[in-house]
Design a protein around this motif. Structure first.
Motif, PDB file in Angstrom:
ATOM      1  N   CYS A   3       0.846  -1.204   0.000  1.00 28.95           N
ATOM      2  CA  CYS A   3       0.000   0.000   0.000  1.00 28.95           C
ATOM      3  C   CYS A   3       0.881   1.254   0.000  1.00 28.95           C
ATOM      4  O   CYS A   3       1.997   1.235   0.524  1.00 28.95           O
ATOM      5  CB  CYS A   3      -0.845   0.071   1.268  1.00 28.95           C
ATOM      6  SG  CYS A   3      -1.927  -1.316   1.494  1.00 28.95           S
ATOM      7  N   GLY A   4       0.325   2.343  -0.498  1.00 22.83           N
ATOM      8  CA  GLY A   4       0.949   3.666  -0.377  1.00 22.83           C
ATOM      9  C   GLY A   4       2.365   3.700  -0.912  1.00 22.83           C
ATOM     10  O   GLY A   4       2.668   3.193  -2.002  1.00 22.83           O
ATOM     11  N   THR A   5       3.237   4.287  -0.119  1.00 22.76           N
ATOM     12  CA  THR A   5       4.629   4.442  -0.541  1.00 22.76           C
ATOM     13  C   THR A   5       5.300   3.091  -0.760  1.00 22.76           C
ATOM     14  O   THR A   5       6.132   2.943  -1.661  1.00 22.76           O
ATOM     15  CB  THR A   5       5.364   5.287   0.525  1.00 22.76           C
ATOM     16  OG1 THR A   5       4.998   6.644   0.312  1.00 22.76           O
ATOM     17  CG2 THR A   5       6.856   5.152   0.440  1.00 22.76           C
ATOM     18  N   ALA A   6       4.947   2.094   0.048  1.00 23.39           N
ATOM     19  CA  ALA A   6       5.541   0.763  -0.122  1.00 23.39           C
ATOM     20  C   ALA A   6       5.137   0.199  -1.491  1.00 23.39           C
ATOM     21  O   ALA A   6       5.920  -0.495  -2.153  1.00 23.39           O
ATOM     22  CB  ALA A   6       5.088  -0.158   1.000  1.00 23.39           C
ATOM     23  N   VAL A  10       5.584  -5.745   0.664  1.00 22.52           N
ATOM     24  CA  VAL A  10       6.469  -4.696   1.186  1.00 22.52           C
ATOM     25  C   VAL A  10       5.668  -3.849   2.161  1.00 22.52           C
ATOM     26  O   VAL A  10       4.555  -3.403   1.849  1.00 22.52           O
ATOM     27  CB  VAL A  10       7.034  -3.820   0.037  1.00 22.52           C
ATOM     28  CG1 VAL A  10       7.960  -2.739   0.592  1.00 22.52           C
ATOM     29  CG2 VAL A  10       7.787  -4.688  -0.967  1.00 22.52           C
ATOM     30  N   SER A  11       6.223  -3.650   3.350  1.00 16.79           N
ATOM     31  CA  SER A  11       5.510  -2.851   4.353  1.00 16.79           C
ATOM     32  C   SER A  11       6.504  -2.331   5.386  1.00 16.79           C
ATOM     33  O   SER A  11       7.302  -3.107   5.921  1.00 16.79           O
ATOM     34  CB  SER A  11       4.453  -3.715   5.053  1.00 16.79           C
ATOM     35  OG  SER A  11       3.856  -2.998   6.107  1.00 16.79           O
ATOM     36  N   GLN A  12       6.465  -1.039   5.624  1.00 21.11           N
ATOM     37  CA  GLN A  12       7.318  -0.470   6.662  1.00 21.11           C
ATOM     38  C   GLN A  12       6.918  -1.054   8.005  1.00 21.11           C
ATOM     39  O   GLN A  12       7.732  -1.638   8.717  1.00 21.11           O
ATOM     40  CB  GLN A  12       7.168   1.061   6.648  1.00 21.11           C
ATOM     41  CG  GLN A  12       8.070   1.845   7.587  1.00 21.11           C
ATOM     42  CD  GLN A  12       7.688   1.787   9.052  1.00 21.11           C
ATOM     43  OE1 GLN A  12       8.523   1.429   9.912  1.00 21.11           O
ATOM     44  NE2 GLN A  12       6.445   2.075   9.387  1.00 21.11           N
ATOM     45  N   SER A  13       5.639  -0.896   8.352  1.00 20.61           N
ATOM     46  CA  SER A  13       5.172  -1.300   9.684  1.00 20.61           C
ATOM     47  C   SER A  13       5.044  -2.811   9.817  1.00 20.61           C
ATOM     48  O   SER A  13       5.162  -3.355  10.907  1.00 20.61           O
ATOM     49  CB  SER A  13       3.791  -0.686   9.947  1.00 20.61           C
ATOM     50  OG  SER A  13       2.862  -1.193   8.996  1.00 20.61           O
ATOM     51  N   ALA A  20       4.589  10.555   7.008  1.00 21.92           N
ATOM     52  CA  ALA A  20       5.052  10.475   5.622  1.00 21.92           C
ATOM     53  C   ALA A  20       6.328   9.643   5.587  1.00 21.92           C
ATOM     54  O   ALA A  20       7.338   9.996   6.196  1.00 21.92           O
ATOM     55  CB  ALA A  20       5.320  11.870   5.077  1.00 21.92           C
ATOM     56  N   SER A  21       6.261   8.551   4.871  1.00 17.24           N
ATOM     57  CA  SER A  21       7.399   7.625   4.835  1.00 17.24           C
ATOM     58  C   SER A  21       8.522   8.199   3.976  1.00 17.24           C
ATOM     59  O   SER A  21       8.299   8.632   2.846  1.00 17.24           O
ATOM     60  CB  SER A  21       6.900   6.303   4.248  1.00 17.24           C
ATOM     61  OG  SER A  21       7.890   5.333   4.373  1.00 17.24           O
ATOM     62  N   GLN A  79      13.618   0.623   1.409  1.00 21.12           N
ATOM     63  CA  GLN A  79      12.882  -0.418   0.668  1.00 21.12           C
ATOM     64  C   GLN A  79      13.474  -0.533  -0.738  1.00 21.12           C
ATOM     65  O   GLN A  79      13.718  -1.634  -1.252  1.00 21.12           O
ATOM     66  CB  GLN A  79      11.392  -0.058   0.558  1.00 21.12           C
ATOM     67  CG  GLN A  79      10.606  -0.297   1.840  1.00 21.12           C
ATOM     68  CD  GLN A  79       9.282   0.456   1.889  1.00 21.12           C
ATOM     69  OE1 GLN A  79       8.980   1.292   1.021  1.00 21.12           O
ATOM     70  NE2 GLN A  79       8.483   0.187   2.905  1.00 21.12           N
ATOM     71  N   LEU A 114       2.201  11.874  -3.853  1.00 17.94           N
ATOM     72  CA  LEU A 114       1.654  11.330  -2.597  1.00 17.94           C
ATOM     73  C   LEU A 114       2.194  12.097  -1.393  1.00 17.94           C
ATOM     74  O   LEU A 114       1.438  12.499  -0.495  1.00 17.94           O
ATOM     75  CB  LEU A 114       1.987   9.835  -2.493  1.00 17.94           C
ATOM     76  CG  LEU A 114       1.620   9.144  -1.173  1.00 17.94           C
ATOM     77  CD1 LEU A 114       0.128   9.225  -0.899  1.00 17.94           C
ATOM     78  CD2 LEU A 114       2.046   7.677  -1.178  1.00 17.94           C
ATOM     79  N   LYS A 115       3.518  12.303  -1.378  1.00 20.33           N
ATOM     80  CA  LYS A 115       4.123  13.029  -0.244  1.00 20.33           C
ATOM     81  C   LYS A 115       3.474  14.405  -0.116  1.00 20.33           C
ATOM     82  O   LYS A 115       3.130  14.840   0.977  1.00 20.33           O
ATOM     83  CB  LYS A 115       5.638  13.228  -0.442  1.00 20.33           C
ATOM     84  CG  LYS A 115       6.528  12.050  -0.264  1.00 20.33           C
ATOM     85  CD  LYS A 115       6.749  11.621   1.158  1.00 20.33           C
ATOM     86  CE  LYS A 115       5.772  10.534   1.500  1.00 20.33           C
ATOM     87  NZ  LYS A 115       6.212   9.183   1.268  1.00 20.33           N
ATOM     88  N   VAL A 161      -1.752   1.555   9.123  1.00 18.27           N
ATOM     89  CA  VAL A 161      -3.189   1.482   8.871  1.00 18.27           C
ATOM     90  C   VAL A 161      -3.669   0.061   9.134  1.00 18.27           C
ATOM     91  O   VAL A 161      -3.611  -0.812   8.268  1.00 18.27           O
ATOM     92  CB  VAL A 161      -3.516   1.952   7.435  1.00 18.27           C
ATOM     93  CG1 VAL A 161      -5.014   1.951   7.201  1.00 18.27           C
ATOM     94  CG2 VAL A 161      -2.969   3.355   7.223  1.00 18.27           C
TER      95      VAL A 161
HETATM   96  O1  M6R Z   1       3.511   0.345   6.932  1.00 14.43           O
HETATM   97  P1  M6R Z   1       3.263   0.237   5.457  1.00 14.43           P
HETATM   98  O2  M6R Z   1       4.514   0.412   4.668  1.00 14.43           O
HETATM   99  O3  M6R Z   1       2.545  -1.021   5.072  1.00 14.43           O
HETATM  100  O4  M6R Z   1       2.324   1.447   5.115  1.00 14.43           O
HETATM  101  C1  M6R Z   1       1.805   1.615   3.832  1.00 14.43           C
HETATM  102  C2  M6R Z   1       1.207   2.995   3.654  1.00 14.43           C
HETATM  103  O5  M6R Z   1       0.179   3.205   4.575  1.00 14.43           O
HETATM  104  C3  M6R Z   1       2.266   4.100   3.805  1.00 14.43           C
HETATM  105  O6  M6R Z   1       3.339   3.928   2.942  1.00 14.43           O
HETATM  106  C4  M6R Z   1       1.621   5.484   3.545  1.00 14.43           C
HETATM  107  O7  M6R Z   1       1.252   5.585   2.214  1.00 14.43           O
HETATM  108  C5  M6R Z   1       2.602   6.595   3.935  1.00 14.43           C
HETATM  109  N1  M6R Z   1       1.941   7.526   4.792  1.00 14.43           N
HETATM  110  C6  M6R Z   1       3.148   7.327   2.771  1.00 14.43           C
HETATM  111  O8  M6R Z   1       4.022   8.341   3.143  1.00 14.43           O
END
Ligand code: M6R
Length: 601
Positions: free
Chosen positions: A292-295, A338-341, A391-392, A399, A476-477, A598
Motif C-alpha cells: 500500500c501507499g509508498t511501499a 512490502v511494508s514499513q510497519s 510520511a514515509s 525499501q 503522494l508526499k 493502517v
Molecule cells: O507500513 P506500510 O509500509 O505497510 O504502510 C503503507 C502505507 O500506509 C504508507 O506507505 C503510507 O502511504 C505513507 N503515509 C506514505 O508516506
C-alpha cells in the motif's frame, strides 16, 4: 492508527501512560484517554485532540492508581469526541481497543438500552459487564466476550476492584506484553513500552492473555495454554528523538545517508549481493508484489529493476484491491509483500490470501517483529530504524535499496548478469549514501521554491520509466502533508487527457535524469511549456544543460547511473513536500486524517 498502553506497576500509572501515549502519537490519533484503578475504584479521563488536552485535564482532575489502561484513538465508528474516546466503560469494566468489531450492530441490538458512544468498542465493555452480572469471574467474562467478537482487535480490559489484573486479546491487530521487575505492561508496539522494558512477548493471532504483576498466562487460538517466548527488543531512544530537527520527517530525510549505509551493509559482501536470508529467484517464473501507499510505489520501481536486470516478470498490486480480486497465483509465482510497519491490514490480508497458493511468501519490512514478517517464509529487513513521521521517507529509500539488491541477486541467479556487472552494480550501490548526502544540499533551494509552490491548488508530477513511480511518490508526499492536490502522470500519457489541465497557474514537476528516456521526457515537458505550464525540472548537470531553457525553475542532483536514480530522486520528492507543508504551516508529522500504520481495512 490507535495505540494501547496498559500498566500494572508500582508507581502512579497516569503520568507513565501519558508518556507512553506520547510515544504512540506518531501512529495518528484524534482523541485520547486513560483509566486507572485506585483503592479498587475504576475511573477514567478522556479528551479530544492532542495529548496535551488530556494532560491538561489530568492537572485539573488527576487520576491516581498503580494500574491502568490508556489509548490514542483514530476515529472509525463515530467522529472524534469525548464520548467516543477510549477507554469505554460499562459498570465494572473499562476497555481499550484497536481494530474494528464488525458485528457490533448485531451485539448492540442484542444488548439494547442507551449507548454513550457511537463506537463499536462500547459493545465490548457492555457485553463483558453483562457476563459479570451473570456471575462469571473476570477472566471468563472477558473470554466469553471475546468469543462473541468478529473483526479485528487488540483489546485490553481493566476491572473495578481488580488492581492486579489486565486481560488482553489479539486478533488482527498486534499487541505485546512487557515484562518488568514486579511490574507488567501491555503495548500496541515496542515503542510504547521502550523506556519501560525491553523484554517483550508478542501475542500471536487468536491469543488471549491474563496479566498480573506476577506474570502473564497465555491461551492460544485453540484454547490451549501456551508458553510464548520473551524476546529482548531494544528500542533505540536516540532514534525516536528529533535530534535538533523541527520535525521527525526532517530528521528522517536527513538520516538517509546513514540508513542506506545500514541496509547496504546488511545486503552487500565484497563485490556481491548476499542478503541476510536466501531465496532462489531462478526457480520462480513470476513475482507478484503487493503493498500500500509508498511501499506500493517502491514495488512499482522494483518492477523496472526485476524485469530489466533479471528478466523476471513482476505484477504490482495495491493490497486493498488485490485481497478481494482473487487473482490466480500459479504455484511457480513468488509473492512479495512490502511494508514499513508490517501491520498494514490490507497487505496482511493479501499475504494470507497468497500463503496457500504461492511458491513462497517473501516480505520486505522495517519492523521485523511484525505480523507480516512473522507470517512470511523469507523476511528481508530494511533496517531503517524507527520511522515516526507519518510520511514515509527513509523507509522508502531503504525499501528501494533492499529491492534493488534482490533484483541484482535475481539477475545473478538467472544468469542475466556476470560477476563483473554485479561488482559494478555493487560499487554503484556503495556510492549511494554519499550521493544522497550530496543530493540533500538542494534543501535550501527546495525551501525557496516551496514558498511559491505553497500557493498552488494543484501540482502535476511527471516522469518516464522508473521516474513515473517517483512522480507518484512526489505527488503522494505532497498531498499527505501539504493538503495540496497533486497528480502523477507518465510523461508520455499526458497528451491523452490531462494536458487539458495545463495553464500558467499549474506547476509541473518533471523528474528527468539524463537516462535513455531523457529526450522523450523533455519532448513532453516542451508540450507543457508550450501551454504555459510552469515547469520545475529536476535533473543532473547534463540534463539541465540540455533542457533548462524556458523552464520556471530547476533543481540539480548529482549524476548517477540510471539504475540508481530512483533512490536519489526520492530526495527532491521528499524535500519539496516537506518545505511546502512547512510553508503552509500544516502538522507535518501527524497530518490530518492520517495514521502511520493502517491496521483497519
Ligand atoms: O507500513 P506500510 O509500509 O505497510 O504502510 C503503507 C502505507 O500506509 C504508507 O506507505 C503510507 O502511504 C505513507 N503515509 C506514505 O508516506
Amino acid at each position: 492508527m490507535c495505540g494501547i498502553i496498559g500498566i500494572l506497576g508500582d508507581h502512579q500509572a497516569a503520568p507513565i501512560m501519558v508518556d507512553a501515549l506520547k510515544r504512540l502519537e506518531y501512529r495518528g490519533y484524534d482523541s485520547a484517554g486513560i483509566a486507572t484503578v485506585e483503592d479498587g475504584r475504576l475511573d477514567r479521563r478522556r479528551a479530544v485532540g492532542k495529548l496535551v488536552n488530556l494532560a491538561d485535564l489530568l492537572v485539573h482532575e488527576p487520576l491516581a492508581g498503580l494500574a491502568g489502561i490508556g489509548h490514542t484513538r483514530w476515529a472509525t465508528h463515530g467522529g472524534p469526541s469525548v464520548a467516543n474516546a477510549h477507554p469505554h466503560r460499562a459498570g465494572r469494566v473499562a476497555v481499550v481497543h484497536n481494530g474494528i468489531i464488525e458485528n457490533f450492530r448485531e451485539l448492540r441490538d442484542e444488548l439494547g438500552g442507551d449507548w454513550e458512544s457511537q463506537t463499536d468498542t462500547e459493545t465490548v465493555a457492555r457485553l463483558c459487564e453483562r457476563y459479570l452480572d451473570e456471575g462469571m469471574p473476570h477472566r471468563d467474562a472477558a473470554f466469553a466476550t471475546i468469543d462473541r467478537l468478529e473483526g479485528a482487535y487488540a483489546l485490553c480490559f481493566l476491572f473495578d476492584g481488580e488492581p492486579d489484573l489486565l486481560i488482553c486479546a489479539r486478533a488482527g491487530s498486534p499487541l505485546a506484553i512487557g515484562h518488568g521487575d514486579g511490574e507488567m505492561f501491555v503495548g500496541s508496539d515496542a515503542i510504547a513500552l521502550g523506556p519501560l522494558t525491553d523484554r517483550l512477548t508478542y501475542l500471536e493471532e487468536g491469543d488471549r492473555a491474563v496479566v498480573t504483576r506476577a506474570g502473564v498466562e497465555i491461551w492460544d487460538i485453540h484454547g490451549n495454554r501456551s508458553n510464548r517466548e520473551i524476546r529482548r527488543v531494544p528500542v533505540d531512544r536516540q532514534r525516536i528523538e528529533k535530534a535538533g530537527h523541527r520535525h521527525y520527517m526532517a530528521k528522517e530525510i536527513h538520516e538517509q545517508p546513514q540508513t542506506l549505509k545500514d541496509v547496504l551493509d546488511l545486503y552487500l559482501d565484497g563485490d556481491r549481493v548476499v542478503p541476510p536470508d536466501g531465496y532462489d529467484f531462478a526457480a520462480t517464473d513470476r513475482i507478484q508484489m503487493v503493498a500500500c501507499g509508498t511501499a506500493n510505489i517502491a514495488c512499482s520501481v522494483a518492477k523496472y529493476w526485476f524485469e530489466g536486470l533479471a528478466r523476471l516478470p513482476v505484477e504490482v498490486d495495491i493490497a486493498s484491491e488485490y485481497r478481494y480480486r482473487e487473482g490466480p497465483i500459479g504455484a511457480d509465482t513468488t509473492a512479495l509483500f512490502v511494508s514499513q510497519s508490517g501491520e498494514t491490514a490490507d497487505t496482511l490480508a493479501a499475504l494470507r490470501y497468497a500463503t496457500p497458493r504461492a511458491r513462497a511468501i517473501l516480505s520486505v519490512v522495517n519492523v521485523t517483529e511484525s505480523s507480516i514478517a512473522r507470517e512470511s517464509s523469507v523476511v528481508f529487513p530494511i533496517r531503517a530504524g524507527v520511522e515516526v513521521g507519518v510520511a514515509s521517507t527513509k523507509a522508502f529509500t531503504n525499501q528501494l535499496a533492499a529491492l534493488l539488491c534482490l533484483a541484482i541477486l535475481a539477475a545473478r541467479q538467472r544468469g542475466e548478469i556476470d560477476a563483473a556487472r554485479e561488482a559494478e552494480l555493487v560499487t554503484g550501490l556503495r556510492r549511494l549514501p554519499a550521493l544522497v548526502s550530496q543530493a540533500l544540499a538542494i534543501e535550501a533551494r527546495c525551501e525557496a521554491l516551496a514558498v511559491k509552490l505553497a500557493e498552488a491548488t494543484d501540482i502535476l508530477f511527471l516522469g518516464r520509466g522508473p521516474m513515473f513511480p517517483l512522480a507518484h511518490e512526489g505527488a503522494l508526499k505532497l498531498k499527505e502533508i501539504s493538503y495540496i492536490h497533486a497528480e502523477a502522470y507518465a510523461s508520455g500519457e499526458l497528451k491523452h487527457g490531462p494536458i487539458a489541465l495545463v495553464d500558467r497557474t499549474l506547476p509541473v514537476v518533471v523528474f528527468a535524469p539524463m537516462d535513455p528516456l531523457f529526450d522523450k521526457t523533455v519532448s513532453n515537458m516542451q508540450e507543457v511549456m508550450a501551454r504555459e505550464g510552469q515547469v520545475l525540472l529536476v535533473s543532473d548537470a547534463a540534463g539541465l544543460e540540455a533542457a533548462s531553457d524556458g523552464v520556471w525553475e530547476t533543481l540539480m542532483l548529482p549524476e548517477v547511473e540510471p539504475v540508481f536514480a530512483p533512490i536519489l530522486y526520492a530526495v527532491p520528492a521528499q524535500l519539496l513536500a516537506y518545505h511546502v507543508a512547512v510553508a503552509k504551516g500544516t502538522d507535518v508529522d501527524q497530518p490530518r486524517n492520517l495514521a502511520k500504520s493502517v491496521t483497519v481495512e
